[in-house]
Enzyme design. Structure first.
Site, PDB file in Angstrom:
ATOM      1  N   LYS A  96      22.453  83.527 -60.603  1.00  0.00           N
ATOM      2  CA  LYS A  96      21.879  84.748 -60.050  1.00  0.00           C
ATOM      3  C   LYS A  96      21.414  84.498 -58.610  1.00  0.00           C
ATOM      4  CE  LYS A  96      18.131  88.011 -60.755  1.00  0.00           C
ATOM      5  NZ  LYS A  96      17.016  88.436 -61.594  1.00  0.00           N
ATOM      6  N   GLU A 119      21.214  72.464 -59.596  1.00  0.00           N
ATOM      7  CA  GLU A 119      22.173  71.943 -60.578  1.00  0.00           C
ATOM      8  C   GLU A 119      23.532  72.612 -60.404  1.00  0.00           C
ATOM      9  OE1 GLU A 119      19.107  72.849 -61.161  1.00  0.00           O
ATOM     10  OE2 GLU A 119      18.151  71.592 -62.674  1.00  0.00           O
ATOM     11  N   GLY A 172      17.328  86.267 -65.601  1.00  0.00           N
ATOM     12  CA  GLY A 172      18.317  85.268 -66.005  1.00  0.00           C
ATOM     13  C   GLY A 172      18.420  85.126 -67.514  1.00  0.00           C
ATOM     14  N   ARG A 173      17.288  85.007 -68.182  1.00  0.00           N
ATOM     15  CA  ARG A 173      17.327  84.757 -69.632  1.00  0.00           C
ATOM     16  C   ARG A 173      17.625  86.019 -70.442  1.00  0.00           C
ATOM     17  NH1 ARG A 173      12.642  83.792 -67.158  1.00  0.00           N
ATOM     18  NH2 ARG A 173      10.837  85.081 -67.621  1.00  0.00           N
ATOM     19  N   GLU A 226       9.942  80.570 -71.458  1.00  0.00           N
ATOM     20  CA  GLU A 226       9.979  80.891 -70.024  1.00  0.00           C
ATOM     21  C   GLU A 226       9.414  82.295 -69.798  1.00  0.00           C
ATOM     22  OE1 GLU A 226      13.664  81.209 -67.441  1.00  0.00           O
ATOM     23  OE2 GLU A 226      13.101  79.180 -66.896  1.00  0.00           O
ATOM     24  N   HIS A 245      16.445  66.578 -93.561  1.00  0.00           N
ATOM     25  CA  HIS A 245      16.481  65.115 -93.708  1.00  0.00           C
ATOM     26  C   HIS A 245      15.972  64.440 -92.442  1.00  0.00           C
ATOM     27  CE1 HIS A 245      18.608  65.618 -97.508  1.00  0.00           C
ATOM     28  NE2 HIS A 245      19.101  66.691 -96.899  1.00  0.00           N
ATOM     29  N   LYS A 293      10.771  71.748 -58.766  1.00  0.00           N
ATOM     30  CA  LYS A 293      11.982  71.820 -57.927  1.00  0.00           C
ATOM     31  C   LYS A 293      11.660  71.334 -56.514  1.00  0.00           C
ATOM     32  CE  LYS A 293      13.959  75.944 -60.169  1.00  0.00           C
ATOM     33  NZ  LYS A 293      14.349  77.331 -59.992  1.00  0.00           N
TER      34      LYS A 293
HETATM   35  O1  F6P Z   1      14.616  77.578 -62.919  1.00  0.00           O
HETATM   36  C1  F6P Z   1      14.553  78.570 -63.877  1.00  0.00           C
HETATM   37  C2  F6P Z   1      15.658  79.563 -63.696  1.00  0.00           C
HETATM   38  O2  F6P Z   1      15.385  80.365 -62.599  1.00  0.00           O
HETATM   39  C3  F6P Z   1      15.878  80.410 -64.935  1.00  0.00           C
HETATM   40  O3  F6P Z   1      14.986  81.444 -65.035  1.00  0.00           O
HETATM   41  C4  F6P Z   1      17.293  80.825 -64.757  1.00  0.00           C
HETATM   42  O4  F6P Z   1      17.838  81.295 -65.957  1.00  0.00           O
HETATM   43  C5  F6P Z   1      17.908  79.533 -64.292  1.00  0.00           C
HETATM   44  O5  F6P Z   1      16.915  78.945 -63.484  1.00  0.00           O
HETATM   45  C6  F6P Z   1      19.186  79.679 -63.510  1.00  0.00           C
HETATM   46  O6  F6P Z   1      19.004  80.465 -62.389  1.00  0.00           O
HETATM   47  P1  F6P Z   1      20.224  80.989 -61.540  1.00  0.00           P
HETATM   48  O7  F6P Z   1      21.029  81.902 -62.395  1.00  0.00           O
HETATM   49  O8  F6P Z   1      19.609  81.688 -60.362  1.00  0.00           O
HETATM   50  O9  F6P Z   1      21.029  79.792 -61.117  1.00  0.00           O
END
Ligand code: F6P
Length: 523
Positions: free
Chosen positions: A201, A207, A262-263, A348, A379, A488
């Site tokens: 987004k 990452e 995002g979530r 979150e 288990h 971050k």
């Molecule tokens: O760091 C948390 C977060 O912003 C989440 O809320 C989100 O789902 C995820 O990172 C990925 O964000 P993006 O879609 O902006 O890469």
């Protein structure tokens, strides 16, 4: 708006008194009351929500419903679905329900949704029928979704649960920055038949950017075809400029609107992997199932409203019965990723300590959400659930029908799910303290008639609305996540120091760990 804190609401004090009165009553004594049972079961479109193993009596349940009234829950739900700025720190709506509304019913802000869905369908159709080819004219055999958090967990869960049909491209997911993930994923792939979806987004997530760059280099090193990036890379983002600067052709970008968190985004173009793996009809059914839950949430009276009841019972467990953690226990291997998905959704969203106005919440908010599949977990960690010292609550998720045809397996699986809930509720009468199981743990059982796009859609929408209702009772913003930013920022400095920049000003522990890692990394 000036709202009282949750614990200042009249119902809160009554609930505290009711909890004190109920706490010595063993849960097993509540279970055989038919009227209570009927009030705690909701059946709707392929799902059964059974809350009868919660530690509530009718008086507590009535007071929980008053709590919701005192927060004007229905007004707040209207505000959510009509596009009010419920995300107050970012001054935005949270319109995930609009992503699954039938055309014409969604608010104006969501006007681009139907057109975007059609574009997704055309694209997915072209890839799967082979008219969208890779740079050498061969059909796409593999799709790699590069994204993390909300840009990964939802599509990964649904694709994993519903097992792609033969003949469609194989889906791979690369969320983590740990190089093991992308190197292992790429090792088995042919760049000429691989398509990457860079899903972010913000398009600033470290990452995703680093994994995306690695994917692009891998592709270019092997094909030497910079002109073919457009056949192998598409993006899902709300930041078109950053995606274009990264090298994604603008015509390959699918939108992510700022009014989708995002979530809460698997219903948006973030769900493209679902469409590619399972087909456009399955995606439409997923949206349809979620919409059914949205209708139920908006129209069912409080006493029969599944997400609202789940939210209130959760608050009862967390704030009145001391359950600091909540286990998600799917008794279905296909839902093995559900605990991870719900962990992000719940924690979150509601892992917050201040209210909309910045004042302290004053009571506990989201529990630690974790879990694992049954019967495997029996288990491993169920020992702690049965005889550990901590209070918890749990959700069992079970499917009535299964497709593998091994009836005995399924009967045992379901027998275990029901019996674990029974043991957690009622315990036993063993005199030997080592064998005694105290019980008294609140659980809910959710039964899906069968695992299908529509029932998964409804299930996930149910949890979204549960989270929203808890947020409104606690008066917190369920749609921001400022807490993740500090880590971050700190990582940027440490990253430089690991590459040899001065550690001056760094704290002693970090400095010595950086030095140790540099030294051992060289060895
Ligand atoms: O760091 C948390 C977060 O912003 C989440 O809320 C989100 O789902 C995820 O990172 C990925 O964000 P993006 O879609 O902006 O890469």
């Amino acid at each position: 708006m000036n709202r009282p804190a949750a614990h200042e609401l009249p119902a809160w004090g009554s609930l505290a008194r009711l909890a004190a009165r109920l706490s010595p009553v063993p849960l097993r004594n509540l279970l055989d009351d038919d009227a209570r049972g009927a009030a705690l079961r909701v059946r709707l479109n392929g799902l059964l929500f059974d809350f009868t193993r919660q530690r509530v009596d009718p008086a507590a349940l009535a007071e929980l419903l008053s709590l919701a009234e005192q927060r004007d829950w229905q007004g707040r739900v209207r505000q959510l679905v009509e596009g009010g700025a419920v995300n107050t720190t970012e001054n935005r709506p949270a319109l995930h329900t609009a992503l699954r509304s039938p055309p014409g019913e969604a608010p104006e802000a969501a006007r681009e949704v139907p057109g975007t869905l059609s574009r997704m369908e055309r694209f997915a159709g072209a890839v799967t029928c082979g008219s969208w080819t890779g740079c050498s004219g061969r059909a796409i055999t593999d799709v790699v979704n590069v994204g993390i958090g909300g840009s990964d967990l939802g599509p990964r869960l649904v694709v994993d649960a519903l097992q792609p049909h033969d003949g469609r491209p194989a889906l791979h997911f690369v969320p983590n920055i740990d190089g093991h993930v992308i190197s292992k994923t790429l090792a088995g792939l042919d760049p000429e038949t691989t398509l990457f979806i860079i899903a972010s987004k913000s398009f600033t997530t470290r990452e995703t950017r680093v994994n995306g760059e690695t994917a692009r280099s891998w592709f270019l090193e092997r094909t030497n075809r910079p002109d073919a990036i457009g056949r192998h890379f598409v993006g899902v983002t709300g930041n078109r400029e950053a995606a274009a600067a990264f090298g994604l052709p603008r015509e390959n970008l699918f939108p992510m609107w700022d009014w989708v968190g995002g979530r809460y985004s698997l219903w948006s173009p973030v769900g493209l992997p679902i469409m590619l793996a399972l087909g456009t009809a399955a995606f439409a059914e997923l949206l349809g199932g979620a919409h059914t839950m949205d209708r139920h949430f908006q129209t069912a009276p409080a006493a029969g409203n599944a997400p609202l009841l789940a939210a209130l019972l959760g608050i009862w467990n967390i704030d009145f019965l001391g359950a600091a953690n909540h286990a998600v226990l799917p008794y279905d291997q296909r839902l093995r990723l559900l605990p991870d998905y719900l962990q992000q959704l719940e924690t979150e969203s509601n892992g917050k300590r201040v209210r909309h106005d910045g004042s302290p919440v004053g009571v506990h908010t989201a529990p630690v959400v974790w879990g694992g599949i049954g019967t495997t977990g029996q288990h491993a960690f169920h020992q702690l659930l049965h005889q550990g010292t901590r209070a918890f609550s749990a959700d069992f998720i079970v499917c009535a029908a299964t497709e593998h045809g091994l009836e005995e397996h399924h009967r045992w699986l379901v027998a275990n799910a029901l019996s674990q809930g029974k043991a957690m509720a009622a315990g036993n009468d063993a005199h030997d303290p080592h064998r005694a199981v105290r019980g008294n743990h609140a659980t809910s059982t959710i039964v899906l008639d069968r695992l299908a796009p529509a029932t998964i859609g409804a299930l996930l929408a149910f949890y979204e609305h549960k989270v929203f209702c808890q947020g409104l009772i606690w008066d917190i913003n369920s749609f921001d996540q400022w807490g993740v930013e500090l880590g971050k920022q700190l990582a940027v400095t440490v990253f430089g120091q690991l590459a040899g920049e001065s550690t001056r000003g760094q704290d002693r522990t970090t400095r010595s760990l950086v030095e140790h890692l540099i030294e051992q990394g060289r060895a």
